[in-house]
Scaffold this motif. Structure first.
Motif: not given
Length: 242
Positions: A140-146, A149-151, A190-193, A197-206
């Motif tokens: 998570a720290v290196v790539f910022r993708y939750s 990190a979970s996978l 699929k989103k990562l590929m 994919e949204s990064k950690l802490g990114q708010k939902s887009a208004p």
């Protein structure tokens, strides 16, 4: 008979505890939007964080982990006299994890189970749980993708259990949790590929804002239309009263 009844009751209790969707519960108590209505739509801590409320996300994370940790710990502490050992404790943890994925209290629409799986692992084998948590934090720290990190943590859990610790009765439950967790992240893969994919802490887009220039042109056009259709003032000279 009791040797079968008590484990079954413990598994059922584990599932019911896992069915408590704390992402939804915490959000309702704190007056936030339902996490299933924004962002990824996933009722989990990561998506709650997208609401911008860090306290709600932390509470969701803690309680989701506890609902996997506490049932397993109770079986390990008090299940011996009832014929429940490590294998039964792992099954109870698996039931709590499945409850999170398909919660009976929330129309079987649940989250992905990352925090709950972490709680289960910490109860089964604290060192394994901490090791897998370390993998998650590093990725998570290196790539910022939750999701990434979970996978990574899901792949690491059964491998670490086999390579570092023994192949015990808890391994099938750990492996099944990992497979289910990976399966639940199919859309994220699929989103990562695709790089979306949204990064950690990114708010939902208004909703997208209208650009200033476009908004100005639209306003001018609206004023012209209103001027065109407005009644013209009368220019007849008024006759002074005699």
């Amino acid at each position: 008979m009791q040797s079968v009844l008590f484990p079954l009751l413990a598994v059922a209790a584990g599932y019911l505890i896992g069915s408590l969707s704390f992402a939804v519960i915490v959000s309702r108590l704190m007056g936030l939007s339902d996490p299933r209505s924004y962002g990824s739509g996933n009722p989990g801590a990561t998506n709650v964080l997208r609401s911008g409320n860090k306290a709600a996300a932390i509470l969701t994370l803690v309680f989701d982990a506890l609902k996997g940790y506490v049932p397993v710990l109770l079986v390990l502490k008090f299940g011996g006299p009832y014929g429940m050992e490590e294998g039964a404790a792992a099954l109870v943890g698996l039931a709590a994890f499945i409850g999170h994925l398909w919660p009976v209290f929330f129309k079987f629409v649940g989250g992905k189970g990352v925090a709950t799986a972490a709680g289960v692992l910490l109860a089964i084998n604290p060192w394994l749980g901490l090791s897998v948590l370390g993998v998650w934090i590093l990725m998570a720290v290196v790539f910022r993708y939750s999701s990434l990190a979970s996978l990574s943590a899901a792949v690491a859990a059964p491998l670490l259990q086999m390579l570092v610790w023994d192949v015990g009765p808890e391994l099938p439950a750990i492996a099944l949790m990992s497979l289910l967790l990976i399966w639940r992240h199919a859309a994220n893969i699929k989103k990562l590929m695709a790089g979306t994919e949204s990064k950690l802490g990114q708010k939902s887009a208004p909703a997208p804002a209208v650009p200033a220039a476009k908004s100005h042109r639209h306003e001018q056009s609206r004023e012209k239309r209103e001027h065109k259709h407005s009644p013209k003032p009368s220019h007849k000279p008024k006759h002074p009263s005699k």
